[in-house]
Design a protein around this motif. Structure first.
Motif, PDB file in Angstrom:
ATOM      1  N   VAL A 203      20.266 -21.624 -29.131  1.00 30.52           N
ATOM      2  CA  VAL A 203      20.549 -21.402 -27.813  1.00 30.52           C
ATOM      3  C   VAL A 203      21.710 -20.009 -27.849  1.00 30.52           C
ATOM      4  CG1 VAL A 203      21.504 -22.083 -25.548  1.00 30.52           C
ATOM      5  CG2 VAL A 203      20.221 -23.784 -27.068  1.00 30.52           C
ATOM      6  N   MET A 204      21.255 -19.250 -27.335  1.00 31.19           N
ATOM      7  CA  MET A 204      22.138 -17.899 -27.312  1.00 31.19           C
ATOM      8  C   MET A 204      23.046 -17.577 -26.288  1.00 31.19           C
ATOM      9  SD  MET A 204      21.277 -16.946 -30.492  1.00 31.19           S
ATOM     10  CE  MET A 204      21.997 -15.184 -30.411  1.00 31.19           C
ATOM     11  N   CYS A 205      22.662 -18.017 -24.873  1.00 25.86           N
ATOM     12  CA  CYS A 205      23.224 -17.953 -23.683  1.00 25.86           C
ATOM     13  C   CYS A 205      23.085 -18.822 -22.789  1.00 25.86           C
ATOM     14  CB  CYS A 205      23.051 -16.512 -23.220  1.00 25.86           C
ATOM     15  SG  CYS A 205      21.425 -16.048 -22.899  1.00 25.86           S
ATOM     16  N   LEU A 206      23.606 -19.116 -21.961  1.00 27.19           N
ATOM     17  CA  LEU A 206      23.537 -20.017 -20.814  1.00 27.19           C
ATOM     18  C   LEU A 206      24.393 -19.676 -19.488  1.00 27.19           C
ATOM     19  CD1 LEU A 206      25.989 -22.350 -20.295  1.00 27.19           C
ATOM     20  CD2 LEU A 206      24.984 -23.186 -22.679  1.00 27.19           C
ATOM     21  N   THR A 207      23.977 -20.100 -18.439  1.00 23.07           N
ATOM     22  CA  THR A 207      24.736 -19.768 -17.230  1.00 23.07           C
ATOM     23  C   THR A 207      24.455 -21.145 -16.412  1.00 23.07           C
ATOM     24  OG1 THR A 207      25.375 -18.321 -15.246  1.00 23.07           O
ATOM     25  CG2 THR A 207      22.947 -18.386 -15.880  1.00 23.07           C
ATOM     26  N   PHE A 208      25.446 -21.491 -15.487  1.00 19.67           N
ATOM     27  CA  PHE A 208      25.301 -22.849 -14.986  1.00 19.67           C
ATOM     28  C   PHE A 208      25.918 -22.523 -13.360  1.00 19.67           C
ATOM     29  CE2 PHE A 208      27.192 -27.036 -13.728  1.00 19.67           C
ATOM     30  CZ  PHE A 208      25.990 -27.683 -13.741  1.00 19.67           C
ATOM     31  N   ASP A 209      25.192 -23.098 -12.115  1.00 19.93           N
ATOM     32  CA  ASP A 209      25.805 -23.073 -10.991  1.00 19.93           C
ATOM     33  C   ASP A 209      26.470 -24.750 -10.707  1.00 19.93           C
ATOM     34  OD1 ASP A 209      26.368 -23.130  -8.085  1.00 19.93           O
ATOM     35  OD2 ASP A 209      24.917 -22.164  -7.513  1.00 19.93           O
ATOM     36  N   PRO A 210      27.692 -24.914 -10.623  1.00 18.06           N
ATOM     37  CA  PRO A 210      28.317 -26.146 -10.422  1.00 18.06           C
ATOM     38  C   PRO A 210      28.195 -26.686  -9.059  1.00 18.06           C
ATOM     39  CG  PRO A 210      29.730 -24.709 -11.454  1.00 18.06           C
ATOM     40  CD  PRO A 210      28.743 -23.713 -11.006  1.00 18.06           C
ATOM     41  N   LYS A 211      27.758 -25.825  -8.121  1.00 20.58           N
ATOM     42  CA  LYS A 211      27.289 -26.363  -6.905  1.00 20.58           C
ATOM     43  C   LYS A 211      26.001 -27.007  -6.628  1.00 20.58           C
ATOM     44  CE  LYS A 211      30.564 -23.408  -4.345  1.00 20.58           C
ATOM     45  NZ  LYS A 211      31.662 -24.346  -4.152  1.00 20.58           N
ATOM     46  N   CYS A 212      25.016 -26.355  -7.250  1.00 18.74           N
ATOM     47  CA  CYS A 212      23.640 -26.823  -7.211  1.00 18.74           C
ATOM     48  C   CYS A 212      23.031 -27.550  -8.591  1.00 18.74           C
ATOM     49  CB  CYS A 212      22.807 -25.651  -6.969  1.00 18.74           C
ATOM     50  SG  CYS A 212      22.907 -24.569  -5.613  1.00 18.74           S
ATOM     51  N   LEU A 213      24.170 -27.780  -9.421  1.00 20.19           N
ATOM     52  CA  LEU A 213      24.003 -28.610 -10.675  1.00 20.19           C
ATOM     53  C   LEU A 213      22.688 -27.948 -11.495  1.00 20.19           C
ATOM     54  CD1 LEU A 213      25.121 -32.008  -9.548  1.00 20.19           C
ATOM     55  CD2 LEU A 213      26.478 -30.201 -10.661  1.00 20.19           C
ATOM     56  N   ARG A 214      22.386 -26.630 -11.434  1.00 22.79           N
ATOM     57  CA  ARG A 214      21.427 -26.063 -12.128  1.00 22.79           C
ATOM     58  C   ARG A 214      21.783 -24.943 -12.902  1.00 22.79           C
ATOM     59  NH1 ARG A 214      16.640 -28.095  -9.115  1.00 22.79           N
ATOM     60  NH2 ARG A 214      17.070 -28.847  -7.222  1.00 22.79           N
ATOM     61  N   GLY A 215      21.083 -24.858 -13.974  1.00 24.75           N
ATOM     62  CA  GLY A 215      21.301 -23.732 -15.084  1.00 24.75           C
ATOM     63  C   GLY A 215      20.212 -23.221 -15.692  1.00 24.75           C
ATOM     64  N   VAL A 216      20.291 -22.273 -16.498  1.00 29.43           N
ATOM     65  CA  VAL A 216      19.429 -21.521 -17.225  1.00 29.43           C
ATOM     66  C   VAL A 216      19.965 -21.124 -18.438  1.00 29.43           C
ATOM     67  CG1 VAL A 216      17.933 -19.521 -17.235  1.00 29.43           C
ATOM     68  CG2 VAL A 216      18.366 -20.563 -15.176  1.00 29.43           C
ATOM     69  N   SER A 217      19.286 -21.145 -19.584  1.00 29.59           N
ATOM     70  CA  SER A 217      19.680 -20.813 -20.989  1.00 29.59           C
ATOM     71  C   SER A 217      18.667 -19.782 -21.767  1.00 29.59           C
ATOM     72  CB  SER A 217      19.988 -22.019 -21.787  1.00 29.59           C
ATOM     73  OG  SER A 217      18.653 -22.967 -21.917  1.00 29.59           O
ATOM     74  N   GLY A 218      19.033 -19.075 -22.588  1.00 28.64           N
ATOM     75  CA  GLY A 218      18.082 -18.131 -23.327  1.00 28.64           C
ATOM     76  C   GLY A 218      18.398 -18.710 -24.890  1.00 28.64           C
ATOM     77  N   SER A 219      17.374 -18.197 -25.533  1.00 27.06           N
ATOM     78  CA  SER A 219      17.326 -18.481 -26.869  1.00 27.06           C
ATOM     79  C   SER A 219      16.820 -17.545 -27.713  1.00 27.06           C
ATOM     80  CB  SER A 219      16.517 -20.004 -27.294  1.00 27.06           C
ATOM     81  OG  SER A 219      15.002 -19.799 -27.162  1.00 27.06           O
ATOM     82  N   SER A 220      16.682 -17.583 -29.067  1.00 22.35           N
ATOM     83  CA  SER A 220      16.484 -16.591 -29.919  1.00 22.35           C
ATOM     84  C   SER A 220      14.841 -16.339 -30.049  1.00 22.35           C
ATOM     85  CB  SER A 220      16.965 -16.805 -31.396  1.00 22.35           C
ATOM     86  OG  SER A 220      16.595 -18.041 -31.973  1.00 22.35           O
ATOM     87  N   GLU A 221      14.097 -17.499 -29.354  1.00 18.83           N
ATOM     88  CA  GLU A 221      12.649 -16.986 -29.323  1.00 18.83           C
ATOM     89  C   GLU A 221      12.279 -16.249 -28.222  1.00 18.83           C
ATOM     90  OE1 GLU A 221      12.573 -20.840 -26.850  1.00 18.83           O
ATOM     91  OE2 GLU A 221      13.851 -19.993 -28.421  1.00 18.83           O
ATOM     92  N   LYS A 222      13.366 -15.726 -27.348  1.00 20.54           N
ATOM     93  CA  LYS A 222      13.334 -14.900 -26.262  1.00 20.54           C
ATOM     94  C   LYS A 222      12.680 -15.599 -24.926  1.00 20.54           C
ATOM     95  CE  LYS A 222      12.938 -10.945 -29.177  1.00 20.54           C
ATOM     96  NZ  LYS A 222      12.120  -9.720 -29.501  1.00 20.54           N
TER      97      LYS A 222
END
Length: 293
Positions: A203-222
């Motif tokens: 996992v190379m990066c992630l971002t998360f919205d605490p209000k909606c409790l949802r997130g997205v992550s990106g990995s080295s397989e692009k």
């Protein structure tokens, strides 16, 4: 079949080097700004109305800047460099002064995370000396709070996100690891609450919205992966969500960088299909800001 990357709303040029990190600052009615950190140690402050860099500061003795963020107090910036230092900047009234710094001792590229617990106090999380360690200290006193180490062998910690839920007083931390796992930590209890295998690669990066409790992550397989946190603090991979609802039903401007060029798109376009490939291998670059700010 992966869809191509969406067309940018606009493009910012002139960073003068490869970009490692981006951060929006959209405070009240002030001019929306974008901070970028480059591989040559430069931090650019972009005016998103004029779409030009309005100032540039040099930090970390020319070492690569891997993370930038702003604090609630006016004109306060915090940055992390490959010189193993985290610096607090005063940018008020044209200044570009480092007022304090923390030595992390970490030679990796995991970005730090900061949580402001009061107007005068904050928690700072960063990768520790050992590959799986996460160190958390309290600022401004630099008092150690805890060290988080998973029981399982997950490899190096790659990215972290620190926040405090509206429903409680205990800070939580999300961490992405080398084996593709995401782990949710209770900082106060120093315990892991939930873990999912979100990616087959690191996992190379992630971002998360605490209000909606949802997130997205990106990995080295692009590949991007959408996930959520349920009411029992369990991480779950999101499936079957409508377009544009990864963070909320509103559209968000989304920034992705390719070398020294910054491209701005909408999150609805970026997340239009599961498994969308982004521009290149993620290095903690995505930044989000509510539309209209």
């Amino acid at each position: 079949m992966f869809r191509p990357a969406p067309s940018p709303v606009y493009t910012l040029r002139g960073a003068g080097g490869p970009l490692n990190t981006l951060h929006f600052s959209c405070k009240g009615g002030n001019t929306p700004l974008l901070f970028s950190g480059s591989g040559k140690g430069a931090i650019h402050v972009w005016n998103l109305h004029t779409r030009r860099a309005e100032r540039m500061v040099e930090g970390h003795s020319g070492h690569s800047v891997v993370w930038v963020s702003t604090l609630q107090e006016t004109d306060a910036l915090i940055s992390q460099g490959r010189d193993m230092r985290v610096c607090l900047w005063d940018l008020s009234q044209g200044r570009s002064e480092v007022t304090d710094s923390v030595w992390t001792g970490s030679v990796g590229f995991c970005q730090c995370a900061v949580l402001e617990t009061s107007p005068s106090a904050r928690l700072l999380a960063f990768a520790g000396h050992q590959t799986e360690e996460i160190e958390i200290i309290e600022l401004p006193g630099k008092t150690p709070v805890c060290t988080l180490v998973p029981d399982a062998k997950l490899g190096m910690v790659m990215c972290i996100k620190l926040w405090q839920p509206d429903s409680g007083h205990r800070p939580l931390l999300l961490a992405g690891y080398e084996d593709g796992s995401l782990l949710l930590w209770d900082v106060t209890q120093r315990s892991a609450l939930s873990r999912i295998k979100a990616h087959p690669e690191p996992v190379m990066c992630l971002t998360f919205d605490p209000k909606c409790l949802r997130g997205v992550s990106g990995s080295s397989e692009k590949q991007l992966c959408a996930w959520m946190l349920d009411g029992r603090s369990n991480l779950q991979v999101s499936r079957g969500h409508a377009e544009g609802e990864v963070f909320s039903s509103r559209e968000f401007p989304k920034l992705l960088s390719d070398s020294s060029v910054v491209r701005c798109s909408t999150l609805r376009a970026v997340m239009a299909a599961p498994g969308l490939r982004h521009h290149g291998q993620p290095r903690g670059l995505p930044a989000v800001c509510p539309r209209g700010r």
